[in-house]
Scaffold this motif. Structure first.
Motif, mmCIF file in Angstrom:
data_model
loop_
_atom_site.group_PDB
_atom_site.id
_atom_site.type_symbol
_atom_site.label_atom_id
_atom_site.label_comp_id
_atom_site.label_asym_id
_atom_site.label_seq_id
_atom_site.Cartn_x
_atom_site.Cartn_y
_atom_site.Cartn_z
ATOM 1 N N GLY A 14 0.437 -1.139 0.104
ATOM 2 C CA GLY A 14 0.336 -0.068 -0.020
ATOM 3 C C GLY A 14 0.893 1.052 -0.370
ATOM 4 O O GLY A 14 2.299 1.998 -0.117
ATOM 5 N N GLY A 15 0.452 1.796 0.333
ATOM 6 C CA GLY A 15 1.391 3.419 0.456
ATOM 7 C C GLY A 15 2.677 3.758 1.371
ATOM 8 O O GLY A 15 1.923 3.099 2.450
ATOM 9 N N ASP A 16 3.971 3.658 1.414
ATOM 10 C CA ASP A 16 4.340 3.806 2.054
ATOM 11 C C ASP A 16 4.431 5.096 2.897
ATOM 12 O O ASP A 16 3.670 6.048 2.557
ATOM 13 C CB ASP A 16 6.225 4.306 1.015
ATOM 14 C CG ASP A 16 5.421 5.640 0.057
ATOM 15 O OD1 ASP A 16 5.163 5.660 -0.975
ATOM 16 O OD2 ASP A 16 6.242 6.681 0.675
ATOM 17 N N ARG A 76 0.494 -1.324 -4.855
ATOM 18 C CA ARG A 76 -0.975 -1.609 -4.819
ATOM 19 C C ARG A 76 -1.908 -3.465 -5.680
ATOM 20 O O ARG A 76 -1.488 -2.426 -6.968
ATOM 21 C CB ARG A 76 -2.463 -0.774 -4.890
ATOM 22 C CG ARG A 76 -2.017 0.377 -3.425
ATOM 23 C CD ARG A 76 -3.082 1.784 -3.501
ATOM 24 N NE ARG A 76 -2.427 2.890 -3.301
ATOM 25 C CZ ARG A 76 -2.753 3.361 -1.920
ATOM 26 N NH1 ARG A 76 -2.351 1.678 -0.800
ATOM 27 N NH2 ARG A 76 -2.242 4.344 -1.980
ATOM 28 N N THR A 130 1.232 3.040 7.818
ATOM 29 C CA THR A 130 0.255 3.826 7.369
ATOM 30 C C THR A 130 0.448 4.932 7.535
ATOM 31 O O THR A 130 -0.054 5.561 9.285
ATOM 32 C CB THR A 130 -0.948 3.631 6.926
ATOM 33 O OG1 THR A 130 -1.665 4.313 5.961
ATOM 34 C CG2 THR A 130 -1.468 3.266 8.328
ATOM 35 N N ASP A 132 -2.203 7.210 7.723
ATOM 36 C CA ASP A 132 -3.122 7.781 8.661
ATOM 37 C C ASP A 132 -3.459 7.182 9.412
ATOM 38 O O ASP A 132 -4.451 8.164 9.658
ATOM 39 C CB ASP A 132 -4.814 7.009 7.604
ATOM 40 C CG ASP A 132 -4.297 6.758 5.537
ATOM 41 O OD1 ASP A 132 -3.373 7.615 5.819
ATOM 42 O OD2 ASP A 132 -4.297 6.055 4.662
ATOM 43 N N ASN A 176 -6.465 9.699 4.155
ATOM 44 C CA ASN A 176 -7.421 8.862 3.282
ATOM 45 C C ASN A 176 -9.220 8.731 4.129
ATOM 46 O O ASN A 176 -9.448 10.090 3.633
ATOM 47 C CB ASN A 176 -7.634 7.215 3.627
ATOM 48 C CG ASN A 176 -7.830 6.226 2.692
ATOM 49 O OD1 ASN A 176 -8.812 6.385 1.421
ATOM 50 N ND2 ASN A 176 -8.209 4.329 2.681
ATOM 51 N N HIS A 254 1.122 14.228 -1.995
ATOM 52 C CA HIS A 254 2.497 13.355 -1.925
ATOM 53 C C HIS A 254 3.294 13.880 -0.838
ATOM 54 O O HIS A 254 4.291 13.363 -0.568
ATOM 55 C CB HIS A 254 2.683 12.311 -2.883
ATOM 56 C CG HIS A 254 1.266 11.515 -3.500
ATOM 57 N ND1 HIS A 254 0.427 12.209 -3.714
ATOM 58 C CD2 HIS A 254 1.155 10.278 -3.285
ATOM 59 C CE1 HIS A 254 -0.503 10.775 -4.448
ATOM 60 N NE2 HIS A 254 0.178 9.935 -3.715
ATOM 61 N N ARG A 257 3.640 12.034 2.526
ATOM 62 C CA ARG A 257 4.684 10.656 2.880
ATOM 63 C C ARG A 257 6.225 10.143 2.741
ATOM 64 O O ARG A 257 6.344 9.015 3.312
ATOM 65 C CB ARG A 257 3.479 10.001 1.359
ATOM 66 C CG ARG A 257 2.490 9.331 1.959
ATOM 67 C CD ARG A 257 2.289 8.360 1.873
ATOM 68 N NE ARG A 257 2.102 7.756 0.469
ATOM 69 C CZ ARG A 257 1.714 6.981 -0.297
ATOM 70 N NH1 ARG A 257 0.842 7.054 -0.735
ATOM 71 N NH2 ARG A 257 2.371 6.578 -2.094
#
Ligand code: F6P
Length: 323
Positions: A14-16, A76, A130, A132, A176, A254, A257
């Motif tokens: 998934g998202g780094d 993903r 994550t 998030d 998200n 991004h 991230r």
């Protein structure tokens, strides 16, 4: 120690998030310390399906504790999303003699590893990776603290120009479906308002507040928007339409991230990596590991998805009192 564990597989999915490398380092070196081999699986579940698997030694994780991103890369995978894909992944895990799998990822990755464990019998452990912070069983997820700091750095700069040019700024942050990053960032930036998916937002009241403030000479505002709640360009356009105040928007995207992981993320990752290996050594699988109230905490993987932060109303109230 469970006798049969000889090799652990590790992947990021998934998202780094900043801190994933510190977690990989911890898993690799802690495992090697106990005589367990580690296979690094590249590009998450997709790399697993393509058998992109490399042996990891002590030196393979040198000089990564301070680096953002993930040396294992991430993706993903649509194919892994199907049960056929998971069956194929399970067969590849067996073929490579991987006795247990550590998955560093977020909500979607946890759901995938839960199914891999429950339906296909693969011994998995989840590490909350994550930005998030939307997983249960842990106060924070890997990457969240850095993402908040990164967003704040930009917002502090935006405040300078917002004040100088007497403008309203609407700043959209990631997260998200969770408003956690937005709320924390809003509190830490001293923002005037925050729009998050967990609370119904009264746009009319915000427009009125801006108009009233305007009359008192308060013209610059910082409004934080969670990507899961609204879109900054639309919020900004409506502010201008209903108040006449010049408004700009920024979508941080991004940038949140990347970058050097904070001390907090490095420590969290380091502790969690070792805790995941400990679980495997003690024969616990299908678990998600986290840190709650400064102690390592373990819950069932299936229960880790979709954390809803309970006290968003109270935080919002505080934000409004302090503006
Ligand atoms: O889950 C991490 C996250 O950065 C979310 O905050 C965001 O919604 C999403 O990933 C973005 O995904 P992508 O990098 O695939 O655009």
């Amino acid at each position: 120690m469970a006798e049969k564990i000889k090799k652990i597989g590790i992947l990021t999915s998934g998202g780094d998030g900043p801190g994933m490398n510190a977690a990989i380092r911890s898993v690799v070196r802690y495992s090697l310390h106990y005589g367990i081999e580690v296979s690094g699986i590249m590009r998450g579940y997709q790399g697993l399906l393509e058998e992109d698997i490399i042996p990891m030694g002590h030196r393979s994780v040198s000089n990564i504790i301070n680096r953002g991103g993930t040396i294992l890369k991430t993706a993903r995978s649509k194919e892994f999303g199907t049960d056929e894909g998971k069956a194929k992944a399970a067969a590849i895990i067996h073929k490579h003699n991987i006795d247990a799998l550590i998955v560093i990822g977020g909500d979607g990755s946890y759901q995938g590893s839960t199914r891999l464990y429950e339906k296909f019998g693969i011994p998995t452990i989840g590490l909350p990776g994550t930005i998030d912070n939307d997983l249960n069983g842990t106060d924070q997820t890997i990457g969240c603290s850095t993402a908040i700091n990164t967003a704040l750095e930009s917002i502090d700069k935006i405040r300078d120009t917002a004040q100088s040019m007497e403008r309203v700024f609407v700043i959209e942050v990631m997260g998200n479906k969770s408003g956690y990053i937005a709320m924390e960032v809003a509190l830490a930036a001293g923002a005037e308002d925050v729009i998050i998916p967990e609370r119904q937002f009264n746009y009319e009241a915000m427009h009125q507040e801006i108009l009233d403030g305007n009359k008192r000479g308060k013209i610059s505002y910082i409004i934080i928007v969670a990507e899961g709640a609204a879109m900054a360009p639309i919020v900004a356009e409506n502010i201008t339409r209903y108040t006449g105040v010049e408004t700009r928007y920024v979508v941080l995207g991004h940038v949140q991230r990347g970058g050097t992981p904070s001390g907090q993320d490095r420590i969290l990752s380091t502790r969690l990596g070792a805790a995941a290996v400990d679980l495997i050594l003690n024969g616990y699988f299908g678990k998600a590991v986290g840190v709650l109230e400064d102690e390592i905490n373990v819950i069932d993987l299936k229960d880790a998805s979709r954390r809803i932060h309970a006290d968003m109303d109270r935080r919002y109230e505080l934000l409004k009192i302090l503006t």
